[in-house]
Design a protein around this motif. Structure first.
Motif, PDB file in Angstrom:
ATOM      1  N   LYS A 104     -35.611  53.352 -85.575  1.00 36.69           N
ATOM      2  CA  LYS A 104     -35.499  53.227 -84.120  1.00 36.69           C
ATOM      3  C   LYS A 104     -34.534  52.102 -83.699  1.00 36.69           C
ATOM      4  O   LYS A 104     -33.650  52.292 -82.867  1.00 36.69           O
ATOM      5  N   GLU A 105     -34.731  50.900 -84.309  1.00 44.11           N
ATOM      6  CA  GLU A 105     -33.906  49.746 -83.893  1.00 44.11           C
ATOM      7  C   GLU A 105     -32.425  50.003 -84.137  1.00 44.11           C
ATOM      8  O   GLU A 105     -31.577  49.694 -83.309  1.00 44.11           O
ATOM      9  N   GLY A 106     -32.159  50.559 -85.330  1.00 41.22           N
ATOM     10  CA  GLY A 106     -30.767  50.850 -85.694  1.00 41.22           C
ATOM     11  C   GLY A 106     -30.144  51.846 -84.736  1.00 41.22           C
ATOM     12  O   GLY A 106     -28.997  51.698 -84.315  1.00 41.22           O
ATOM     13  N   PHE A 107     -30.917  52.855 -84.362  1.00 40.40           N
ATOM     14  CA  PHE A 107     -30.416  53.870 -83.431  1.00 40.40           C
ATOM     15  C   PHE A 107     -30.079  53.246 -82.078  1.00 40.40           C
ATOM     16  O   PHE A 107     -28.995  53.445 -81.523  1.00 40.40           O
ATOM     17  N   VAL A 108     -31.020  52.451 -81.565  1.00 35.97           N
ATOM     18  CA  VAL A 108     -30.823  51.845 -80.237  1.00 35.97           C
ATOM     19  C   VAL A 108     -29.639  50.870 -80.267  1.00 35.97           C
ATOM     20  O   VAL A 108     -28.858  50.785 -79.316  1.00 35.97           O
ATOM     21  N   LYS A 109     -29.508  50.173 -81.390  1.00 38.00           N
ATOM     22  CA  LYS A 109     -28.391  49.210 -81.518  1.00 38.00           C
ATOM     23  C   LYS A 109     -27.051  49.934 -81.340  1.00 38.00           C
ATOM     24  O   LYS A 109     -26.184  49.485 -80.595  1.00 38.00           O
ATOM     25  N   VAL A 110     -26.910  51.061 -82.008  1.00 36.42           N
ATOM     26  CA  VAL A 110     -25.628  51.789 -81.926  1.00 36.42           C
ATOM     27  C   VAL A 110     -25.495  52.506 -80.582  1.00 36.42           C
ATOM     28  O   VAL A 110     -24.522  52.308 -79.846  1.00 36.42           O
ATOM     29  N   ASP A 111     -26.481  53.350 -80.272  1.00 37.78           N
ATOM     30  CA  ASP A 111     -26.330  54.249 -79.124  1.00 37.78           C
ATOM     31  C   ASP A 111     -26.434  53.541 -77.772  1.00 37.78           C
ATOM     32  O   ASP A 111     -25.914  54.045 -76.775  1.00 37.78           O
ATOM     33  N   ARG A 112     -27.106  52.393 -77.739  1.00 41.53           N
ATOM     34  CA  ARG A 112     -27.189  51.667 -76.465  1.00 41.53           C
ATOM     35  C   ARG A 112     -26.417  50.352 -76.517  1.00 41.53           C
ATOM     36  O   ARG A 112     -25.477  50.147 -75.754  1.00 41.53           O
ATOM     37  N   ASP A 113     -26.780  49.465 -77.474  1.00 42.55           N
ATOM     38  CA  ASP A 113     -26.228  48.104 -77.433  1.00 42.55           C
ATOM     39  C   ASP A 113     -24.715  48.078 -77.705  1.00 42.55           C
ATOM     40  O   ASP A 113     -23.975  47.409 -76.991  1.00 42.55           O
ATOM     41  N   TYR A 114     -24.261  48.794 -78.726  1.00 43.24           N
ATOM     42  CA  TYR A 114     -22.817  48.807 -79.012  1.00 43.24           C
ATOM     43  C   TYR A 114     -22.032  49.415 -77.840  1.00 43.24           C
ATOM     44  O   TYR A 114     -20.961  48.932 -77.462  1.00 43.24           O
ATOM     45  N   VAL A 115     -22.617  50.474 -77.275  1.00 46.32           N
ATOM     46  CA  VAL A 115     -21.920  51.168 -76.175  1.00 46.32           C
ATOM     47  C   VAL A 115     -21.808  50.252 -74.953  1.00 46.32           C
ATOM     48  O   VAL A 115     -20.727  50.096 -74.364  1.00 46.32           O
ATOM     49  N   LEU A 116     -22.918  49.606 -74.603  1.00 42.78           N
ATOM     50  CA  LEU A 116     -22.893  48.774 -73.391  1.00 42.78           C
ATOM     51  C   LEU A 116     -22.068  47.501 -73.596  1.00 42.78           C
ATOM     52  O   LEU A 116     -21.401  47.028 -72.678  1.00 42.78           O
ATOM     53  N   LYS A 117     -22.090  46.952 -74.815  1.00 43.31           N
ATOM     54  CA  LYS A 117     -21.265  45.766 -75.098  1.00 43.31           C
ATOM     55  C   LYS A 117     -19.781  46.139 -74.990  1.00 43.31           C
ATOM     56  O   LYS A 117     -18.971  45.399 -74.417  1.00 43.31           O
ATOM     57  N   THR A 118     -19.437  47.308 -75.536  1.00 39.40           N
ATOM     58  CA  THR A 118     -18.051  47.787 -75.429  1.00 39.40           C
ATOM     59  C   THR A 118     -17.658  47.933 -73.959  1.00 39.40           C
ATOM     60  O   THR A 118     -16.580  47.489 -73.546  1.00 39.40           O
ATOM     61  N   ALA A 119     -18.539  48.553 -73.187  1.00 43.11           N
ATOM     62  CA  ALA A 119     -18.235  48.774 -71.774  1.00 43.11           C
ATOM     63  C   ALA A 119     -18.059  47.442 -71.051  1.00 43.11           C
ATOM     64  O   ALA A 119     -17.145  47.283 -70.224  1.00 43.11           O
ATOM     65  N   GLU A 120     -18.897  46.474 -71.389  1.00 42.11           N
ATOM     66  CA  GLU A 120     -18.814  45.152 -70.748  1.00 42.11           C
ATOM     67  C   GLU A 120     -17.473  44.473 -71.080  1.00 42.11           C
ATOM     68  O   GLU A 120     -16.789  43.961 -70.183  1.00 42.11           O
ATOM     69  N   ILE A 121     -17.098  44.494 -72.361  1.00 43.55           N
ATOM     70  CA  ILE A 121     -15.828  43.875 -72.763  1.00 43.55           C
ATOM     71  C   ILE A 121     -14.658  44.628 -72.122  1.00 43.55           C
ATOM     72  O   ILE A 121     -13.704  44.015 -71.621  1.00 43.55           O
ATOM     73  N   ALA A 122     -14.758  45.957 -72.130  1.00 41.28           N
ATOM     74  CA  ALA A 122     -13.678  46.769 -71.550  1.00 41.28           C
ATOM     75  C   ALA A 122     -13.504  46.424 -70.074  1.00 41.28           C
ATOM     76  O   ALA A 122     -12.390  46.196 -69.600  1.00 41.28           O
ATOM     77  N   LYS A 123     -14.613  46.347 -69.367  1.00 43.12           N
ATOM     78  CA  LYS A 123     -14.558  46.065 -67.922  1.00 43.12           C
ATOM     79  C   LYS A 123     -13.873  44.721 -67.677  1.00 43.12           C
ATOM     80  O   LYS A 123     -12.977  44.615 -66.829  1.00 43.12           O
ATOM     81  N   SER A 124     -14.286  43.715 -68.454  1.00 36.56           N
ATOM     82  CA  SER A 124     -13.685  42.393 -68.211  1.00 36.56           C
ATOM     83  C   SER A 124     -12.258  42.315 -68.754  1.00 36.56           C
ATOM     84  O   SER A 124     -11.538  41.371 -68.463  1.00 36.56           O
ATOM     85  N   SER A 125     -11.837  43.320 -69.529  1.00 39.53           N
ATOM     86  CA  SER A 125     -10.444  43.343 -70.008  1.00 39.53           C
ATOM     87  C   SER A 125      -9.564  44.220 -69.121  1.00 39.53           C
ATOM     88  O   SER A 125      -8.426  44.506 -69.484  1.00 39.53           O
ATOM     89  N   GLY A 126     -10.113  44.725 -68.017  1.00 40.20           N
ATOM     90  CA  GLY A 126      -9.275  45.468 -67.058  1.00 40.20           C
ATOM     91  C   GLY A 126      -9.401  46.978 -67.139  1.00 40.20           C
ATOM     92  O   GLY A 126      -8.602  47.692 -66.528  1.00 40.20           O
TER      93      GLY A 126
END
Ligand SMILES: NC(=O)c1ccc[n+]([C@@H]2O[C@H](COP(=O)([O-])OP(=O)(O)OC[C@H]3O[C@@H](n4cnc5c(N)ncnc54)[C@H](OP(=O)(O)O)[C@@H]3O)[C@@H](O)[C@H]2O)c1
Length: 244
Positions: A104-126
């Motif tokens: 479960k933890e591994g799944f959530v890490k990839v499907d939620r945490d990695y995705v949202l972290k990417t989106a956050e960095i992308a947003k602040s990078s323009g």
């Protein structure tokens, strides 16, 4: 697709190309991601496309000089913000399964945490336009982990105020998957009669999903949020042609 529709699509592609944008993709080594790369390579709408992953892969045929692979450590994405700089469009085809991620933890890490972290960095990078594949069933209030996680991701992304957010919600993904997944194969066997009776309702090929993401990108419009059901993914391809 008739001639007029195809010319209309070509015009949209030309207009978009003239804007001289750049993009990144996460999950480009997966089944939807590979089709997205093919569709972008065929349409050539970006000056530069950074393919971000945990490993480099052979891509044949070569998608073109504007494509560049960059390796990142998803657990330390803050150290790799440079990979996301300069991209006005971000595509996400990332995802795993509980079995592959070790629970479960591994799944959530990839499907939620990695995705949202990417989106956050992308947003602040323009990044202005974020485009993601989730699932038809996504629901943040569900008691089922997969459905709940997809719903939580959609909900969080909607709150991030991208200029444009595109969410693709396929049912079953149809493809010759390079890796064997027992659960998915059993699911597909059960779904087969429904898929045959209602081909656009419950399943979409990964080629359609990747192609639809490109069609959506070049389609102008002021909507901040575009959500595509499985049927609407089929509709985009029917109207604009297969892109890969
Ligand atoms: N399967 C279905 O029927 C279905 C239906 C609806 C929606 N979806 C969703 O659609 C999306 C795309 O699905 P897909 O079947 O195209 O995906 P896929 O083929 O499984 O590809 C997944 C991608 O995510 C990357 N990834 C997985 N685990 C990772 C990790 N721990 N660290 C870094 N990268 C990782 C993979 O990279 P590597 O190549 O390096 O592993 C690959 O690029 C997923 O979010 C999926 O949940 C699937």
């Amino acid at each position: 697709m008739d001639k007029r529709m195809s010319e209309e699509y070509e015009d949209k592609v030309k207009e978009y190309k003239n804007m001289g944008k750049s993009a990144f993709i996460i999950g480009y080594t997966g089944e939807c991601g590979k089709e997205l790369v093919k569709a972008l390579s065929k349409n050539r709408i970006f000056n530069k496309v950074v393919l971000i992953g945990r490993r480099k892969v052979d891509i044949t045929p070569d998608p073109g000089p504007e494509f560049e692979q960059k390796v990142v450590d998803y657990d330390k994405l803050d150290d790799y913000t440079e990979a996301f700089q300069g991209a006005q469009v971000g595509y996400c085809c990332l995802g795993t399964t509980k079995a592959k991620a070790g629970g479960k933890e591994g799944f959530v890490k990839v499907d939620r945490d990695y995705v949202l972290k990417t989106a956050e960095i992308a947003k602040s990078s323009g990044c202005q336009h974020f485009s993601i594949v989730t699932a038809s069933t996504a629901d943040k209030n569900s008691m089922f982990l997969y459905i709940k996680t997809k719903g939580e991701v959609e909900d969080a992304l909607k709150k991030m105020s991208f200029d444009k957010l595109s969410i693709f919600k396929p049912g079953f993904l149809l493809c010759d998957r390079s890796e064997r997944r027992l659960g998915e194969r059993i699911g597909q066997a059960f779904m087969k009669p429904i898929i045959l009776m209602f081909p656009t309702y419950s399943a979409a090929s990964t080629a359609y999903v990747g192609g639809a993401m490109v069609i959506d990108t070049v389609t102008p419009g002021d909507e901040k949020l575009r959500t595509y059901s499985n049927e609407q993914i089929h509709g985009l391809i029917k109207q604009n042609g297969k892109q890969n």
